[in-house]
Design a protein around this motif. Structure first.
Motif, PDB file in Angstrom:
ATOM      1  N   VAL A   1       0.836  -1.207   0.000  1.00 42.26           N
ATOM      2  CA  VAL A   1       0.000   0.000   0.000  1.00 42.26           C
ATOM      3  C   VAL A   1       0.865   1.250   0.000  1.00 42.26           C
ATOM      4  O   VAL A   1       0.622   2.210  -0.745  1.00 42.26           O
ATOM      5  CB  VAL A   1      -0.962  -0.009   1.204  1.00 42.26           C
TER       6      VAL A   1
ATOM      7  N   THR B   1       3.895   1.560  -1.038  1.00 39.95           N
ATOM      8  CA  THR B   1       4.626   1.686  -2.305  1.00 39.95           C
ATOM      9  C   THR B   1       3.764   2.324  -3.384  1.00 39.95           C
ATOM     10  O   THR B   1       4.254   3.092  -4.223  1.00 39.95           O
ATOM     11  CB  THR B   1       5.111   0.294  -2.769  1.00 39.95           C
ATOM     12  N   GLY B   2       2.468   2.052  -3.381  1.00 40.42           N
ATOM     13  CA  GLY B   2       1.604   2.582  -4.436  1.00 40.42           C
ATOM     14  C   GLY B   2       0.938   3.890  -4.115  1.00 40.42           C
ATOM     15  O   GLY B   2       0.336   4.516  -4.991  1.00 40.42           O
ATOM     16  N   THR B   3       1.004   4.329  -2.852  1.00 39.08           N
ATOM     17  CA  THR B   3       0.279   5.519  -2.422  1.00 39.08           C
ATOM     18  C   THR B   3       1.183   6.745  -2.427  1.00 39.08           C
ATOM     19  O   THR B   3       2.336   6.680  -2.022  1.00 39.08           O
ATOM     20  CB  THR B   3      -0.300   5.306  -1.011  1.00 39.08           C
ATOM     21  N   GLY B   4       0.644   7.876  -2.877  1.00 39.92           N
ATOM     22  CA  GLY B   4       1.382   9.131  -2.899  1.00 39.92           C
ATOM     23  C   GLY B   4       0.816  10.055  -3.938  1.00 39.92           C
ATOM     24  O   GLY B   4      -0.250   9.819  -4.534  1.00 39.92           O
TER      25      GLY B   4
ATOM     26  N   TYR C   1       1.820  10.516  -6.823  1.00 41.28           N
ATOM     27  CA  TYR C   1       1.777   9.765  -8.088  1.00 41.28           C
ATOM     28  C   TYR C   1       1.381   8.338  -7.743  1.00 41.28           C
ATOM     29  O   TYR C   1       2.181   7.546  -7.240  1.00 41.28           O
ATOM     30  CB  TYR C   1       3.157   9.792  -8.762  1.00 41.28           C
ATOM     31  N   ARG C   2       0.120   7.993  -7.997  1.00 45.71           N
ATOM     32  CA  ARG C   2      -0.395   6.678  -7.622  1.00 45.71           C
ATOM     33  C   ARG C   2       0.069   5.613  -8.606  1.00 45.71           C
ATOM     34  O   ARG C   2       0.098   5.830  -9.814  1.00 45.71           O
ATOM     35  CB  ARG C   2      -1.923   6.693  -7.545  1.00 45.71           C
ATOM     36  N   ILE C   3       0.421   4.447  -8.058  1.00 48.66           N
ATOM     37  CA  ILE C   3       0.841   3.319  -8.887  1.00 48.66           C
ATOM     38  C   ILE C   3      -0.010   2.124  -8.481  1.00 48.66           C
ATOM     39  O   ILE C   3      -0.089   1.772  -7.294  1.00 48.66           O
ATOM     40  CB  ILE C   3       2.331   3.003  -8.688  1.00 48.66           C
ATOM     41  N   ALA C   4      -0.641   1.498  -9.453  1.00 46.38           N
ATOM     42  CA  ALA C   4      -1.515   0.354  -9.178  1.00 46.38           C
ATOM     43  C   ALA C   4      -0.697  -0.854  -8.734  1.00 46.38           C
ATOM     44  O   ALA C   4       0.443  -1.045  -9.157  1.00 46.38           O
ATOM     45  CB  ALA C   4      -2.332   0.009 -10.417  1.00 46.38           C
TER      46      ALA C   4
ATOM     47  N   ARG D   1       9.861   5.595  -3.785  1.00 42.28           N
ATOM     48  CA  ARG D   1       8.991   4.816  -2.915  1.00 42.28           C
ATOM     49  C   ARG D   1       9.697   3.630  -2.267  1.00 42.28           C
ATOM     50  O   ARG D   1       9.670   3.456  -1.039  1.00 42.28           O
ATOM     51  CB  ARG D   1       7.785   4.313  -3.713  1.00 42.28           C
TER      52      ARG D   1
END
Length: 561
Positions: A44, A46-49, A51-54, A85
């Motif tokens: 979670v 790693t993908g949150t911020g 710039y969102r990464i799925a 990240r």
């Protein structure tokens, strides 16, 4: 002051399987839960911020980098994931594991759930190096200057605290804490002084560093922390059982084969390594090392075999001219008034105190020639009081008596030894209860069971009947006689002269630090001697049925009674 004991521990008959705490199942479930939560939160984060990464894209990119298929994302996403990240997430895992493990070790070493690495000056010591570097603009190691200075000054502070608190070759916990408080105060003053000399930009940088942050995480910083974190996290679990024994107190732990001084300095150095490395790259973060071990202890109990990895996841002369020998197969009672030196003599027999003159022999060998574990295999010691730092279950406390046998063929007999000791002292019924919830007499019997489970040829018992009722006093002395009949030597400190006369083969009467008399009770226990030693008139009479000596204080009668 020679003493000798017979060799092998007595045999025993089969007994039912020992108590297996429910805590072990809870610990296993909690470990799985913590691991699952750790993986989930890492993904979670790693993908949150901004710039969102799925999640599928993250997994695909990781698989691509590992050569397991998958595919790379666009340049921006790859850069955010691998350069921003993931370094932060990995550094957070390493710093959190290091501080949590360090906190569990500190609380175990100090026997206090409020202890944390900052107690011995690591955090503020590291802050001194970092703040000085920032305030004076030092850049002799480039971007690594602040990190290196914090690491070195943190380690130096710990070594300074340890050196200042050491006396006569030993370090007491209270002295260590007080020295740490004093050094922390001095370090705090230095931080304030260096901040005073800094300009506005440097003050902002100092404040940001002291608040603790992972914002500047990079792969080089991860690699800088990784060796220290791995070394500490791999070493720490090796000392879990010894930390459990240390909860009994320093002397009982030493009697069970723990080299307390070596354990303490080793673990303090491990804590320093873990904390200094974490603080050097992430700043001062104090709540992890304090809170995490405490919460886990509340959930699954105080055992350090789970607590450590779980936290990584979530002089005056008292005796003079005393010579005493103890042979296998006999019960020797040490008696005398308060302050006569009974407990001191027992401590000397246990090799806890070194005599200024003369020498202590155990099994025809100087006590100093045995290391802590070998000594624990040859003598078991029951101290006057039984206290624990953490709420271990009764069965766990008794099982601690088997620690010296770990790694030997006799370890296969651990469950039987524990079960028999608990049955002999009548504590089996409350095997699962916390030791801290017991009455004084129940605690005394549990402590005796731990000593019996140790199965050492020599038993040294300091006032084992002090907190017991009449029935259990007789029970304890019968156990002493049974152990002597089985070939063990027993030395017991008693205040009840009637018990000493009834059960002891020999009695040593101490007075003013000297041996006033020594021999069979029927020869030693005379009205004249005891009245003189206790400074109170005493009558010694034969029991009308058994003939055993009865020692009775002569009381003045009142008119009409």
């Amino acid at each position: 002051m020679p003493t000798e004991a017979a060799a092998a521990p007595p045999g025993s008959s089969p007994a039912p399987a020992g108590f297996v705490p429910v805590r072990r199942r809870r610990a296993a479930l909690l470990t799985v839960g913590l691991l699952a939560a750790l993986v989930l939160l890492a993904l979670v984060a790693t993908g949150t911020g901004a710039y969102r990464i799925a999640l599928p894209d993250i997994l695909s990119s990781v698989a691509h980098r590992a050569g397991l298929g998958g595919q790379a994302m666009d340049r921006t996403a790859e850069s955010v994931l691998w350069n921003v990240r993931l370094p932060r997430v990995v550094l957070a895992l390493l710093v959190g594991a290091s501080l949590g493990c360090a906190g569990a070790l500190m609380q175990g070493v100090f026997g206090n759930p409020l202890a944390e690495p900052g107690v011995i000056g690591i955090s503020l010591g590291a802050a001194v190096g970092a703040v000085a570097t920032i305030a004076f603009g030092w850049t002799f190691l480039g971007n690594w200057t602040v990190t290196a200075a914090a690491f070195v000054s943190g380690l130096f502070t710990v070594l300074l605290v340890y050196a200042l608190s050491r006396s006569a070759g030993r370090t007491e916990v209270v002295t260590l804490i007080l020295t740490g408080i004093a050094v922390n105060a001095f370090a705090g003053a230095l931080v304030g002084l260096f901040t005073f000399f800094a300009d506005n930009a440097q003050v902002s940088q100092i404040t940001f560093w002291q608040l603790g942050s992972l914002a500047q995480a990079t792969w080089p910083k991860v690699l800088a922390v990784l060796p220290c974190a791995l070394a500490g996290l791999l070493i720490a679990p090796l000392y879990a059982r010894r930390l459990d024994l240390l909860a009994l107190g320093e002397r009982p732990a030493r009697h069970l084969g723990v080299d307390v001084e070596r354990l303490r300095i080793t673990l303090i150095l491990v804590v320093a390594l873990l904390t200094a490395a974490a603080v050097a790259v992430a700043g001062v973060i104090t709540f992890v090392g304090l809170l995490v071990p405490h919460l886990l202890r509340m959930a699954v109990g105080p055992g350090h075999r789970f607590l450590i990895p779980g936290s990584a996841l979530g002089g005056r002369a008292v005796l003079d001219g005393v010579e005493l020998s103890v042979a296998a197969g006999e019960v020797v009672a040490l008696v005398g008034p308060n302050g006569a030196g009974k407990s001191t003599l027992l401590a000397a027999l246990a090799a806890d105190l070194r005599p200024d003159v003369g020498e202590l022999f155990i099994a025809d060998r100087p006590a100093g020639d045995w290391d802590a574990r070998d000594l624990a295999l040859r003598r078991a010691v029951l101290p006057q009081s039984a206290e624990l730092s953490f709420p271990f279950a009764v069965a766990e406390v008794v099982a601690m008596g088997r620690a010296p046998w770990a790694g030997t063929p006799q370890a296969d007999d651990d469950e039987r030894a524990v079960a028999e000791a608990m049955a002999a002292t009548e504590v089996t019924a409350f095997a699962a209860r916390p030791f801290s919830a017991l009455s004084g007499g129940e605690r005394a019997r549990v402590a005796l069971a731990r000593v019996l489970a140790q199965r050492a040829p020599l038993l040294l018992l300091d006032e084992p009947t002090a907190a017991l009722d009449l029935r259990h006093q007789e029970l304890v002395l019968r156990i002493c006689r049974e152990r002597a009949a089985a070939g063990q030597g027993v030395v017991v400190v008693l205040h009840d002269l009637g018990l000493a006369a009834a059960y002891a083969d020999r009695a040593a009467v101490l007075h003013g630090g000297r041996l006033a008399a020594e021999g069979p009770p029927e020869e030693v226990f005379t009205s004249g001697l005891l009245s003189s030693v206790y400074q109170y008139p005493v009558e010694v009479l034969p029991h009308p049925h058994t003939g055993v000596r009865l020692v009775i204080p002569r009381r003045a009668t009142e008119s009409g009674r």
